[in-house]
Motif scaffolding. Structure first.
Motif, PDB file in Angstrom:
ATOM      1  N   VAL A 115       0.835  -1.205   0.000  1.00  0.00           N
ATOM      2  CA  VAL A 115       0.000   0.000   0.000  1.00  0.00           C
ATOM      3  C   VAL A 115       0.871   1.258   0.000  1.00  0.00           C
ATOM      4  O   VAL A 115       0.601   2.229  -0.709  1.00  0.00           O
ATOM      5  CB  VAL A 115      -0.943  -0.003   1.225  1.00  0.00           C
ATOM      6  CG1 VAL A 115      -1.698   1.325   1.332  1.00  0.00           C
ATOM      7  CG2 VAL A 115      -1.927  -1.162   1.128  1.00  0.00           C
ATOM      8  N   TRP A 116       1.954   1.195   0.785  1.00  0.00           N
ATOM      9  CA  TRP A 116       2.889   2.332   0.866  1.00  0.00           C
ATOM     10  C   TRP A 116       3.461   2.652  -0.510  1.00  0.00           C
ATOM     11  O   TRP A 116       3.463   3.813  -0.949  1.00  0.00           O
ATOM     12  CB  TRP A 116       4.025   1.984   1.844  1.00  0.00           C
ATOM     13  CG  TRP A 116       5.024   3.068   2.062  1.00  0.00           C
ATOM     14  CD1 TRP A 116       4.802   4.415   2.063  1.00  0.00           C
ATOM     15  CD2 TRP A 116       6.422   2.884   2.341  1.00  0.00           C
ATOM     16  NE1 TRP A 116       5.969   5.087   2.334  1.00  0.00           N
ATOM     17  CE2 TRP A 116       6.980   4.181   2.516  1.00  0.00           C
ATOM     18  CE3 TRP A 116       7.256   1.776   2.495  1.00  0.00           C
ATOM     19  CZ2 TRP A 116       8.328   4.377   2.808  1.00  0.00           C
ATOM     20  CZ3 TRP A 116       8.600   1.985   2.790  1.00  0.00           C
ATOM     21  CH2 TRP A 116       9.125   3.258   2.946  1.00  0.00           C
ATOM     22  N   LEU A 119       0.679   4.165  -2.774  1.00  0.00           N
ATOM     23  CA  LEU A 119       0.379   5.551  -2.399  1.00  0.00           C
ATOM     24  C   LEU A 119       1.497   6.490  -2.835  1.00  0.00           C
ATOM     25  O   LEU A 119       1.241   7.582  -3.349  1.00  0.00           O
ATOM     26  CB  LEU A 119       0.190   5.652  -0.880  1.00  0.00           C
ATOM     27  CG  LEU A 119      -1.175   5.260  -0.324  1.00  0.00           C
ATOM     28  CD1 LEU A 119      -1.148   5.272   1.202  1.00  0.00           C
ATOM     29  CD2 LEU A 119      -2.256   6.207  -0.841  1.00  0.00           C
ATOM     30  N   SER A 120       2.753   6.042  -2.649  1.00  0.00           N
ATOM     31  CA  SER A 120       3.881   6.897  -3.020  1.00  0.00           C
ATOM     32  C   SER A 120       3.892   7.165  -4.522  1.00  0.00           C
ATOM     33  O   SER A 120       4.124   8.304  -4.956  1.00  0.00           O
ATOM     34  CB  SER A 120       5.203   6.247  -2.594  1.00  0.00           C
ATOM     35  OG  SER A 120       5.208   6.051  -1.201  1.00  0.00           O
ATOM     36  N   VAL A 123       1.190   9.699  -5.321  1.00  0.00           N
ATOM     37  CA  VAL A 123       1.585  11.065  -4.950  1.00  0.00           C
ATOM     38  C   VAL A 123       2.608  11.614  -5.945  1.00  0.00           C
ATOM     39  O   VAL A 123       2.514  12.766  -6.386  1.00  0.00           O
ATOM     40  CB  VAL A 123       2.146  11.101  -3.511  1.00  0.00           C
ATOM     41  CG1 VAL A 123       2.741  12.481  -3.189  1.00  0.00           C
ATOM     42  CG2 VAL A 123       1.053  10.768  -2.499  1.00  0.00           C
ATOM     43  N   ILE A 124       3.573  10.773  -6.344  1.00  0.00           N
ATOM     44  CA  ILE A 124       4.598  11.224  -7.295  1.00  0.00           C
ATOM     45  C   ILE A 124       3.973  11.589  -8.638  1.00  0.00           C
ATOM     46  O   ILE A 124       4.307  12.618  -9.242  1.00  0.00           O
ATOM     47  CB  ILE A 124       5.682  10.125  -7.465  1.00  0.00           C
ATOM     48  CG1 ILE A 124       6.575  10.108  -6.231  1.00  0.00           C
ATOM     49  CG2 ILE A 124       6.517  10.366  -8.718  1.00  0.00           C
ATOM     50  CD1 ILE A 124       7.555   8.964  -6.186  1.00  0.00           C
ATOM     51  N   LEU A 126       0.766  12.493  -9.099  1.00  0.00           N
ATOM     52  CA  LEU A 126      -0.041  13.694  -8.883  1.00  0.00           C
ATOM     53  C   LEU A 126       0.836  14.948  -8.892  1.00  0.00           C
ATOM     54  O   LEU A 126       0.427  16.000  -9.371  1.00  0.00           O
ATOM     55  CB  LEU A 126      -0.784  13.608  -7.549  1.00  0.00           C
ATOM     56  CG  LEU A 126      -2.098  12.804  -7.529  1.00  0.00           C
ATOM     57  CD1 LEU A 126      -2.681  12.782  -6.125  1.00  0.00           C
ATOM     58  CD2 LEU A 126      -3.106  13.402  -8.509  1.00  0.00           C
ATOM     59  N   ALA A 127       2.059  14.793  -8.327  1.00  0.00           N
ATOM     60  CA  ALA A 127       2.953  15.952  -8.255  1.00  0.00           C
ATOM     61  C   ALA A 127       3.593  16.250  -9.603  1.00  0.00           C
ATOM     62  O   ALA A 127       4.291  17.245  -9.742  1.00  0.00           O
ATOM     63  CB  ALA A 127       4.030  15.713  -7.203  1.00  0.00           C
ATOM     64  N   GLY A 128       3.347  15.362 -10.568  1.00  0.00           N
ATOM     65  CA  GLY A 128       3.846  15.623 -11.923  1.00  0.00           C
ATOM     66  C   GLY A 128       5.356  15.547 -12.043  1.00  0.00           C
ATOM     67  O   GLY A 128       5.972  16.323 -12.761  1.00  0.00           O
ATOM     68  N   VAL A 129       5.970  14.613 -11.301  1.00  0.00           N
ATOM     69  CA  VAL A 129       7.426  14.457 -11.391  1.00  0.00           C
ATOM     70  C   VAL A 129       7.798  13.952 -12.782  1.00  0.00           C
ATOM     71  O   VAL A 129       8.822  14.332 -13.332  1.00  0.00           O
ATOM     72  CB  VAL A 129       7.943  13.509 -10.308  1.00  0.00           C
ATOM     73  CG1 VAL A 129       9.432  13.246 -10.475  1.00  0.00           C
ATOM     74  CG2 VAL A 129       7.667  14.088  -8.926  1.00  0.00           C
TER      75      VAL A 129
END
Lengths: 130, 114, 247
Positions: A115-116, A119-120, A123-124, A126-129
């Motif tokens: 899950v970790w 989720l990571s 987030v990455i 979503l942040a558009g890395v």
């Protein structure tokens, strides 16, 4: 016959040097200092964001100072160490009995790691890395 | 001896510890990129402002992550102070918990202003 | 069978003459297969009859021969010489008062053990002719590992929080409270919570985890304590936040 037992006091400020497992424990606990300070920094960033574009961009620029880089590396390592100790502990704190037997602890911790990771990645993305 | 009210501080500590474990490493990775001068597109002013200003759920999520993480860190730091031999637990607890609450309120105010 | 000269550095304390402890060195020829307890017995039989230590079963069942061996709380009967190439330092279990030499006073643990009521408590006692309280294998497995505790108190010597705050009920006693709480035949959890959920109970624990690492019979007190913290937290919410105290 009277007793005269010998009382040996525990040194209250240096006891954790007595065994490597205590040092491991203290390093787990001390991650909270870095994580806490890092969260305060995030709140400051939020404040800069609320103040407008100029102050937010000044905040991002300030993050590039050598001191900030060192702090971020430390906070990142502390957060990683906290996460691994926390997920490893889930199997101890929350054993699950299905049918007669207990679910192997590695499954419980393993599920948390999966899950970790998911989720990571979210987030990455979503942040558009990338 | 009466039952302890420790759950009041311990429950948010446990919840916050979980939140830290799941979210703070990746967030720290993102700001580490910023520190190295590579600002991810999603962390620019425009995109941060737009998804935080328009979405109440995003505001709540950010507040939840920050408040619980702050509380959890404050609680663990309180125990750590004791472990280091600082035997003024009431004072340490008051200072650290207050700091966590003040920082959380500040975060709420900033989010409200967006 | 290989013999080896074993060097022991043993903590000595004589309450009649000493005000503090000191270390005494012994060299004794031992078989490689022996355990530290065998070496101590040979010292007592051949070199120094004044050396005091407790032991009984020599098979990790009675829990009497707990001592610090090279800084680690261990059962002397369960610690093989072959794993210790150098000098072996033997001291009485830390966190307990020393009665004499390697003998410690377990009074504090015994008092705390009684306080958590480690026995089956029934609110409705069924008449004896109705037979025993029956239990399924699943219900047995729920608590069985905690029933393995031999009261050796190694976990108390490992627990820094017990060393720092002496009022802490401590790992073994709380794990045994959990053992009875988890037992389907027991109805005494409410009574035990009066001790378990206090400041002296589970809330002194900071989850160092040392108790579980040193347990010679693989009980996991750290797990019991974390489970009881979670359960006690839900109790608190029920008692304070739900109408009617959740009753």
């Amino acid at each position: 016959m009277s007793r005269k037992p010998l009382i040996r006091e525990v040194p209250p400020t240096t006891w954790y040097f007595r065994h490597p497992r205590y040092l491991r424990y203290m390093s787990r606990e001390i991650t909270s200092l870095f994580v806490g300070a890092y969260c305060v920094l995030l709140v400051c960033g939020l404040g800069a964001l609320a103040d407008g574009k100029e102050s937010y961009e000044a905040f991002l620029l300030a993050l590039q100072s050598p001191l900030s880089i060192a702090f971020h590396v430390a906070a990142f390592i502390a957060a990683l160490y906290h996460a691994t100790t926390w997920f490893n502990a889930t199997q101890v704190a929350m054993p699950i009995q299905i049918g007669e037997n207990f679910v192997p602890g590695s499954w419980i911790s393993g599920a948390h790691y999966v899950v970790w990771a998911l989720l990571s990645v979210v987030v990455i993305l979503l942040a558009g890395v990338f | 001896m009466a039952k302890s009210n420790k759950p009041v501080v311990w429950f948010p500590f446990a919840a916050g510890g979980t939140v830290i474990a799941f979210f703070i490493p990746v967030i720290a990775l993102l700001t580490l990129l910023v520190a190295f001068g590579k600002v991810p597109a999603g962390l620019s002013y425009e995109s941060m402002h737009s998804w935080l200003a328009d979405c109440v759920l995003a505001k709540l999520a950010v507040f939840g992550i920050l408040a619980l993480s702050l509380w959890s860190s404050a609680h663990r730091l309180r125990c750590t102070c004791f472990d280091f031999g600082l035997r003024i637990d009431t004072l340490v607890a008051a200072v650290l918990y207050s700091a966590a609450i003040v920082a959380s309120l500040a975060a709420a105010m900033f989010l409200f202003r967006l | 069978m290989k013999e080896r000269l074993i060097r022991l550095e043993v903590f000595r304390y004589n309450p009649d003459t000493d005000t503090e402890g000191h270390y005494q060195h012994y060299e004794v020829s031992c078989l490689e297969e022996w355990v530290v307890l065998d070496a101590l017995n040979k010292v007592k039989e051949t070199l120094d009859p004044t050396l005091n230590f407790r032991w009984s079963c020599h098979m990790a069942v009675c829990g009497s021969c707990g001592m610090m061996i090279n800084g680690e709380p261990r059962l002397a009967c369960h610690t093989f010489l072959r794993n210790y190439p150098g000098t072996i330092r033997v001291e009485p279990l830390v966190h307990f008062p020393v009665e004499r030499d390697l003998v410690t006073a377990p009074d504090d643990f015994m008092e705390k053990l009684k306080r958590v009521k480690p026995w089956i408590i029934r609110k409705d006692k069924q008449p004896i002719e109705q037979g025993e309280y029956r239990q399924t294998p699943k219900e047995l497995l729920r608590f069985r590992q905690y029933a393995m505790c031999i009261n050796c108190t190694l976990c108390y010597a490992a627990c820094p929080e017990y060393g720092l705050t002496r009022h802490f009920i401590g790992p073994a006693a709380l794990a045994l409270a959990h053992r009875y709480n988890q037992d389907s035949r027991d109805q005494g959890r409410d009574e035990r919570q009066e001790v378990v959920a206090t400041k002296e109970g589970v809330w002194e624990c900071t989850f160092v985890g040392a108790c579980s690492e040193v347990c010679p019979v693989h009980v996991d007190p750290a797990s019991a304590l974390q489970q009881m913290k979670i359960a006690s937290s839900f109790d608190w919410i029920k008692e304070h936040l739900l109408p009617g105290g959740g009753k």
